[in-house]
Design an enzyme around this catalytic site. Structure first.
Site, PDB file in Angstrom:
ATOM      1  N   VAL A 147      -0.701   2.399  18.015  1.00 36.70           N
ATOM      2  CA  VAL A 147      -1.700   3.210  18.716  1.00 36.70           C
ATOM      3  C   VAL A 147      -1.284   3.384  20.180  1.00 36.70           C
ATOM      4  O   VAL A 147      -1.400   4.468  20.753  1.00 36.70           O
ATOM      5  CB  VAL A 147      -3.099   2.569  18.592  1.00 36.70           C
ATOM      6  CG1 VAL A 147      -4.090   3.246  19.514  1.00 36.70           C
ATOM      7  CG2 VAL A 147      -3.596   2.660  17.148  1.00 36.70           C
ATOM      8  N   GLU A 185       1.228   6.046  20.278  1.00 34.36           N
ATOM      9  CA  GLU A 185       0.648   7.351  19.941  1.00 34.36           C
ATOM     10  C   GLU A 185      -0.155   7.904  21.126  1.00 34.36           C
ATOM     11  O   GLU A 185      -0.129   9.099  21.409  1.00 34.36           O
ATOM     12  CB  GLU A 185      -0.254   7.227  18.710  1.00 34.36           C
ATOM     13  CG  GLU A 185       0.545   6.891  17.449  1.00 34.36           C
ATOM     14  CD  GLU A 185      -0.318   6.480  16.258  1.00 34.36           C
ATOM     15  OE1 GLU A 185       0.251   6.156  15.209  1.00 34.36           O
ATOM     16  OE2 GLU A 185      -1.556   6.483  16.377  1.00 34.36           O
ATOM     17  N   ARG A 239       0.828  -1.198   0.000  1.00 35.21           N
ATOM     18  CA  ARG A 239       0.000   0.000   0.000  1.00 35.21           C
ATOM     19  C   ARG A 239       0.861   1.246   0.000  1.00 35.21           C
ATOM     20  O   ARG A 239       1.810   1.341   0.762  1.00 35.21           O
ATOM     21  CB  ARG A 239      -0.864  -0.005   1.264  1.00 35.21           C
ATOM     22  CG  ARG A 239      -2.140   0.742   1.137  1.00 35.21           C
ATOM     23  CD  ARG A 239      -2.947   0.590   2.402  1.00 35.21           C
ATOM     24  NE  ARG A 239      -3.906  -0.505   2.371  1.00 35.21           N
ATOM     25  CZ  ARG A 239      -4.981  -0.526   1.591  1.00 35.21           C
ATOM     26  NH1 ARG A 239      -5.233   0.436   0.749  1.00 35.21           N
ATOM     27  NH2 ARG A 239      -5.816  -1.554   1.641  1.00 35.21           N
ATOM     28  N   ASP A 281      40.153 -31.910   1.058  1.00 30.15           N
ATOM     29  CA  ASP A 281      39.262 -32.490   2.069  1.00 30.15           C
ATOM     30  C   ASP A 281      38.140 -33.206   1.308  1.00 30.15           C
ATOM     31  O   ASP A 281      37.914 -32.939   0.125  1.00 30.15           O
ATOM     32  CB  ASP A 281      38.724 -31.360   2.951  1.00 30.15           C
ATOM     33  CG  ASP A 281      37.543 -31.795   3.786  1.00 30.15           C
ATOM     34  OD1 ASP A 281      37.679 -32.788   4.509  1.00 30.15           O
ATOM     35  OD2 ASP A 281      36.486 -31.138   3.690  1.00 30.15           O
ATOM     36  N   ARG A 309     -10.256  -4.615   5.173  1.00 30.79           N
ATOM     37  CA  ARG A 309     -10.337  -5.908   4.479  1.00 30.79           C
ATOM     38  C   ARG A 309     -11.742  -6.525   4.528  1.00 30.79           C
ATOM     39  O   ARG A 309     -11.900  -7.725   4.800  1.00 30.79           O
ATOM     40  CB  ARG A 309      -9.330  -6.878   5.080  1.00 30.79           C
ATOM     41  CG  ARG A 309      -7.949  -6.281   5.086  1.00 30.79           C
ATOM     42  CD  ARG A 309      -6.941  -7.104   5.812  1.00 30.79           C
ATOM     43  NE  ARG A 309      -5.773  -6.267   6.102  1.00 30.79           N
ATOM     44  CZ  ARG A 309      -4.837  -6.541   6.970  1.00 30.79           C
ATOM     45  NH1 ARG A 309      -4.880  -7.654   7.659  1.00 30.79           N
ATOM     46  NH2 ARG A 309      -3.832  -5.731   7.153  1.00 30.79           N
ATOM     47  N   GLY A 354      -0.177   0.797  10.637  1.00 33.15           N
ATOM     48  CA  GLY A 354       1.119   1.147  11.205  1.00 33.15           C
ATOM     49  C   GLY A 354       2.189   1.393  10.164  1.00 33.15           C
ATOM     50  O   GLY A 354       2.967   2.337  10.257  1.00 33.15           O
TER      51      GLY A 354
HETATM   52  P1  ADP Z   1      -2.037  -1.969  12.375  1.00 30.36           P
HETATM   53  O1  ADP Z   1      -0.734  -1.696  11.749  1.00 30.36           O
HETATM   54  O2  ADP Z   1      -2.288  -3.407  12.607  1.00 30.36           O
HETATM   55  O3  ADP Z   1      -3.175  -1.321  11.693  1.00 30.36           O
HETATM   56  P2  ADP Z   1      -1.094  -0.147  14.478  1.00 30.36           P
HETATM   57  O4  ADP Z   1      -1.693   0.186  15.788  1.00 30.36           O
HETATM   58  O5  ADP Z   1       0.324  -0.530  14.527  1.00 30.36           O
HETATM   59  O6  ADP Z   1      -1.997  -1.294  13.844  1.00 30.36           O
HETATM   60  O7  ADP Z   1      -1.205   1.079  13.510  1.00 30.36           O
HETATM   61  C1  ADP Z   1      -2.384   1.718  13.209  1.00 30.36           C
HETATM   62  C2  ADP Z   1      -2.044   3.093  12.645  1.00 30.36           C
HETATM   63  O8  ADP Z   1      -3.183   3.574  11.936  1.00 30.36           O
HETATM   64  C3  ADP Z   1      -1.716   4.105  13.703  1.00 30.36           C
HETATM   65  O9  ADP Z   1      -0.599   4.846  13.303  1.00 30.36           O
HETATM   66  C4  ADP Z   1      -2.954   4.970  13.792  1.00 30.36           C
HETATM   67  O10 ADP Z   1      -2.690   6.302  14.097  1.00 30.36           O
HETATM   68  C5  ADP Z   1      -3.531   4.870  12.416  1.00 30.36           C
HETATM   69  N1  ADP Z   1      -4.975   4.954  12.496  1.00 30.36           N
HETATM   70  C6  ADP Z   1      -5.756   4.170  13.209  1.00 30.36           C
HETATM   71  N2  ADP Z   1      -7.036   4.544  13.085  1.00 30.36           N
HETATM   72  C7  ADP Z   1      -7.054   5.574  12.285  1.00 30.36           C
HETATM   73  C8  ADP Z   1      -8.083   6.398  11.758  1.00 30.36           C
HETATM   74  N3  ADP Z   1      -9.342   6.195  12.061  1.00 30.36           N
HETATM   75  N4  ADP Z   1      -7.727   7.343  10.942  1.00 30.36           N
HETATM   76  C9  ADP Z   1      -6.436   7.546  10.642  1.00 30.36           C
HETATM   77  N5  ADP Z   1      -5.444   6.811  11.093  1.00 30.36           N
HETATM   78  C10 ADP Z   1      -5.742   5.835  11.903  1.00 30.36           C
HETATM   79  C1  G6P Z   2      -0.895  -3.696   9.024  1.00 27.08           C
HETATM   80  C2  G6P Z   2       0.026  -4.365   8.042  1.00 27.08           C
HETATM   81  C3  G6P Z   2       0.283  -3.449   6.854  1.00 27.08           C
HETATM   82  C4  G6P Z   2      -1.027  -3.028   6.246  1.00 27.08           C
HETATM   83  C5  G6P Z   2      -1.912  -2.387   7.302  1.00 27.08           C
HETATM   84  C6  G6P Z   2      -3.282  -2.010   6.775  1.00 27.08           C
HETATM   85  O1  G6P Z   2      -0.245  -2.593   9.536  1.00 27.08           O
HETATM   86  O2  G6P Z   2       1.229  -4.715   8.691  1.00 27.08           O
HETATM   87  O3  G6P Z   2       1.047  -4.115   5.877  1.00 27.08           O
HETATM   88  O4  G6P Z   2      -0.818  -2.128   5.194  1.00 27.08           O
HETATM   89  O5  G6P Z   2      -2.085  -3.282   8.378  1.00 27.08           O
HETATM   90  O6  G6P Z   2      -3.881  -3.085   6.146  1.00 27.08           O
HETATM   91  P1  G6P Z   2      -4.325  -3.060   4.614  1.00 27.08           P
HETATM   92  O7  G6P Z   2      -4.724  -4.449   4.305  1.00 27.08           O
HETATM   93  O8  G6P Z   2      -5.433  -2.080   4.565  1.00 27.08           O
HETATM   94  O9  G6P Z   2      -3.166  -2.605   3.799  1.00 27.08           O
END
Ligand code: ADP
Ligand code: G6P
Length: 737
Positions: free
Chosen positions: A388, A391, A11, A509, A322, A31
């Site tokens: 999160v 953050e 992505r 060897d 998804r 993330g």
């Molecule tokens: P994952 O990578 O599995 O989605 P993480 O907690 O590591 O979980 O990362 C999620 C990221 O997406 C965070 O940086 C968070 O700020 C961002 N995020 C989560 N919800 C929202 C939202 N509603 N709008 C914008 N950003 C979001």
């Molecule tokens: C996790 C994965 C990323 C993925 C993100 C959002 O952070 O590690 O690779 O991009 O989730 O999921 P999506 O399927 O929307 O790309």
């Protein structure tokens, strides 16, 4: 000059949607996208990935706008069509790898069709990367959707430095092995020069899997492939601390007229209900995030501690994700139902226990939520990192606020000052919610202060910087080996020297040098090609071939009887010249064998798959077929135990490849080779070997000798060569000249 970095991820950091023939561009969530944004802007970088739109959605009217957006954002598009999206993205990435790597094995499906598409789409990414990569670029590949990419790029462009980072957990071998294409996937990742994980736990699972599935040797954090070294390390991903801290600060001191609607409403609610505390949770709606557990635990809390009814509200923001995957759909209904049930059961006219939002929110509203909530409750069942959590802590500018975090999140390793819980233990969660509500402010501040300091230091810039520095360093480690590696020029030099010489001797060897390793030593017998090669070399009267091996004399005699080569057995105990009998190079006593044998026998019993080999003047414990990790552990124990015994008997311990050998001191291949050379004059001396026991040979041969180690690793030899196959190629050239 700082080299350019090409970031590659499925992505792109921007998500494009089409609305009435117009593009709607928003930042991607998750993330990965959020974390790497700052690297993208600061490293003269291009980001290669998918726009979020499939080809079928893009017509000529919007194409120019997409191109424009790509250009403005320093992105390069990898076009995916409907079928790619279905089979590669939803299919193999999110219905196979995602559940498997998060230990949801019951959700993982194994379909050849999606695997084939995964390979094809990875190839599509590889082609675009190769097309755009300039000399000296560094390629940084992200995450589980692109695990085959490193190898695909390395094959075509070995000159490029490739890093791979996995943002999700790497599961234990027992889970990874379930995958039918496990070997291909591992080999794909090992195309990288540097592989990064969030935590050491993921790293050690990866090592154990590589050992078991591919059998490569691993020294500390380096994997020795036949032709390259791959470095693996953990780099816990940080956040852009200042961005969150500053945004929170700005939020706090914002003029009323500038406040967002969300902020105003939250503030009004808290003003009207001064006793209510807000508990926040934010995640993608994903079964790994433990959303149902959280709701159940919250309900459990309200029942266990009814005095808090009306005093806490859980704000749950679940971002759609998804949604085409059936498990996600099911989960959505389950969460809807749970929220409905809890609210139905506990709500009063002026209090609703759960506020549930199923939508994405702009960054500023995210900050509104972080700032207004006194508690964050994050309960993933498995999570690679969980940004999160970081953050939330970064947004507490007054240092007040309590984080309750699942121990299953990678982030928990670095945030031990949070209240760390097991997401399946509702009692523990309920108790911790109560503790969080009652936690004195001073304690909150102490805890947050420590975490904030850490988050400030290990921010996302540091994370990326560390990874990139490590990628530069890997090159240095690899170059050391490359400079010793036999290339065409060196090979020609060696062949020329051989050709011009009049009296040559070749110490070769056997195992690992002329033949590959087999599980059972007796299976590694010489093949017709090898006989032919050695015969052809030995037929020349100017050349003496010496097979110098750790094998016993019976085996060598059986395999090379009547051959015109000199045989040295048992690392230098016995010698046999062509048409002559075996004779002892050194006289030795073997009374020690009984004592040592009883010790080794005990290790054979305790290590399934291992066995003892008795030679005339040594005892060998083989553990090639044992479980690799148990083997290493037992080998260390055995060495420990033998150390005190060998001193008393004038013995020494040799450590070879998956073997420990005990033998009389002073007997080694170096000494035997020197004896063989005697005072004769040779104008070409060569020694080739692959393991530790051959280092004696390399060390003792005269300086002008050509010494070659097979495989990578530190060595006293002058050169390295990739494998026994390459040795045969070189010998063939010598034989032909
Ligand atoms: P994952 O990578 O599995 O989605 P993480 O907690 O590591 O979980 O990362 C999620 C990221 O997406 C965070 O940086 C968070 O700020 C961002 N995020 C989560 N919800 C929202 C939202 N509603 N709008 C914008 N950003 C979001
Ligand atoms: C996790 C994965 C990323 C993925 C993100 C959002 O952070 O590690 O690779 O991009 O989730 O999921 P999506 O399927 O929307 O790309």
């Amino acid at each position: 000059m700082m080299s350019r970095i090409l970031i590659v991820s499925n992505r792109l950091p921007l998500q494009i949607k089409v609305n009435n023939q117009k593009l709607d561009i928003t930042p991607s969530i998750g993330g990965l996208a959020t974390g790497l944004k700052s690297v993208h802007t600061s490293h003269n970088s291009k980001w290669i990935g998918w726009t979020g739109l499939v080809n079928e959605e893009i017509d000529d009217t919007i194409r120019p706008a997409i191109d424009q957006a790509m250009k403005e954002n320093e992105c390069i598009e990898v076009p995916l069509n409907e079928a790619d999206h279905e089979l590669f993205y939803y299919g193999f990435s999110n219905k196979t790898l995602w559940p498997l790597f998060h230990y949801f094995t019951q959700y993982a499906e194994f379909k050849k069709e999606t695997w084939t598409k995964y390979r094809k789409v990875n190839q599509k990414f590889a082609d675009i990367v190769i097309e755009n990569a300039e000399k000296g670029d560094k390629i940084w590949i992200q995450d589980y959707q692109l695990m085959l990419l490193p190898q695909m790029i390395k094959e075509k462009r070995p000159d490029l430095s490739i890093g791979f980072f996995l943002h999700i957990p790497f599961p234990s071998f027992e889970v990874f092995r379930i995958l039918p294409w496990r070997k291909e996937l591992l080999e794909g990742v090992l195309g990288a020069d540097l592989i990064g994980f969030h935590t050491y736990d993921y790293e050690r699972h990866f090592f154990s899997t590589v050992r078991r599935i591919l059998g490569y040797d691993i020294y500390f954090n380096q994997i020795n492939l036949p032709d390259r070294i791959v470095v693996v390390d953990s780099f816990p991903m940080g956040i852009d601390f200042d961005k969150f801290y500053n945004a929170a600060q700005e939020n706090k001191y914002r003029a009323i007229k500038d406040k967002t609607t969300v902020q105003r409403e939250l503030e009004k609610y808290l003003l009207d209900n001064p006793k209510v505390k807000l508990i926040l949770s934010i995640d993608r709606l994903d079964y790994t995030k433990g959303i149902a557990n959280r709701l159940n635990a919250f309900e459990y809390f309200l029942n266990k501690y009814p005095e808090f009814k009306g005093k806490v509200t859980l704000i749950m923001l679940a971002v759609p994700s998804r949604a085409n995957v059936s498990e996600y759909k099911k989960m959505k209904s389950e969460v809807d139902e749970l929220v409905g049930r809890i609210n139905g059961e506990f709500s009063t006219i002026d209090w609703v226990p759960v506020w549930y939002f199923y939508r994405s929110m702009p960054f500023e509203n995210l900050i509104d939520l972080y700032v207004s909530s006194e508690i964050a409750l994050l309960t993933p069942i498995r999570d690679g990192m969980n940004l999160v959590a970081k953050e939330y802590v970064a947004s507490q500018i007054d240092k007040k606020g309590v984080l309750i975090l699942s121990e299953m999140a990678g982030a928990a390793h670095e945030m031990s000052e949070a209240l760390v819980i097991n997401p399946n233990n509702y009692d523990e969660i309920a108790d911790n919610i109560k503790d969080a509500i009652l936690m004195p402010e001073e304690e909150q501040m102490v805890r947050n202060n420590i975490m904030q300091e850490r988050l400030k230091r290990y921010n996302v810039k540091k994370w990326a910087g560390d990874f990139i520095n490590a990628l530069n360093e890997v090159h240095k480690v690899q170059d050391q080996f490359v400079s010793k590696k036999i290339n065409d020029r060196l090979e020609k030099q060696i062949v020329d020297q051989f050709k011009c010489s009049l009296k040559r001797i070749l110490f070769l060897d056997y195992d690992g040098t002329l033949v590959g390793f087999k599980n059972k030593p007796e299976d590694a017998r010489p093949d017709a090609e090898l006989y032919n090669l050695l015969d052809q070399l030995a037929v020349n009267r100017k050349t003496e071939i010496v097979l110098i091996s750790g094998r016993d004399k019976e085996t060598l005699a059986k395999w090379f009887d009547n051959k015109k080569y000199t045989l040295i057995a048992e690392h230098g105990v016995w010698i046999k010249k062509p048409d002559k009998d075996w004779r002892l190079i050194e006289q030795m006593n073997v009374e020690w064998k009984l004592t040592i044998r009883s010790v080794i026998d005990m290790y054979v019993d305790r290590t399934p798959g291992s066995f003892i080999e008795e030679k005339n003047y040594s005892l060998v414990w083989h553990y090639r077929k044992a479980d690799p990790e148990l083997g290493i552990k037992r080998a260390n124990e055995l060495k420990d135990e033998l150390t005190s015994l060998v001193a008393n008997h004038n013995l020494e311990i040799l450590e070879g490849k998956k073997v420990i050998e005990v033998k009389n001191i002073g007997v080694n291949k170096g000494r035997a080779a020197v004896q063989r050379l005697g005072s004769r004059k040779y104008d070409c001396i060569m020694g080739i070997g692959d393991d530790w026991t051959d280092e004696y040979l390399f060390e003792r041969l005269p300086e002008e000798a050509v010494t070659i180690k097979v495989g990578l690793g530190n060595t006293k030899a002058t050169y390295n060569i990739d494998s026994f196959l390459k040795v045969r190629q070189l010998l063939r050239k010598l034989a032909n000249c």
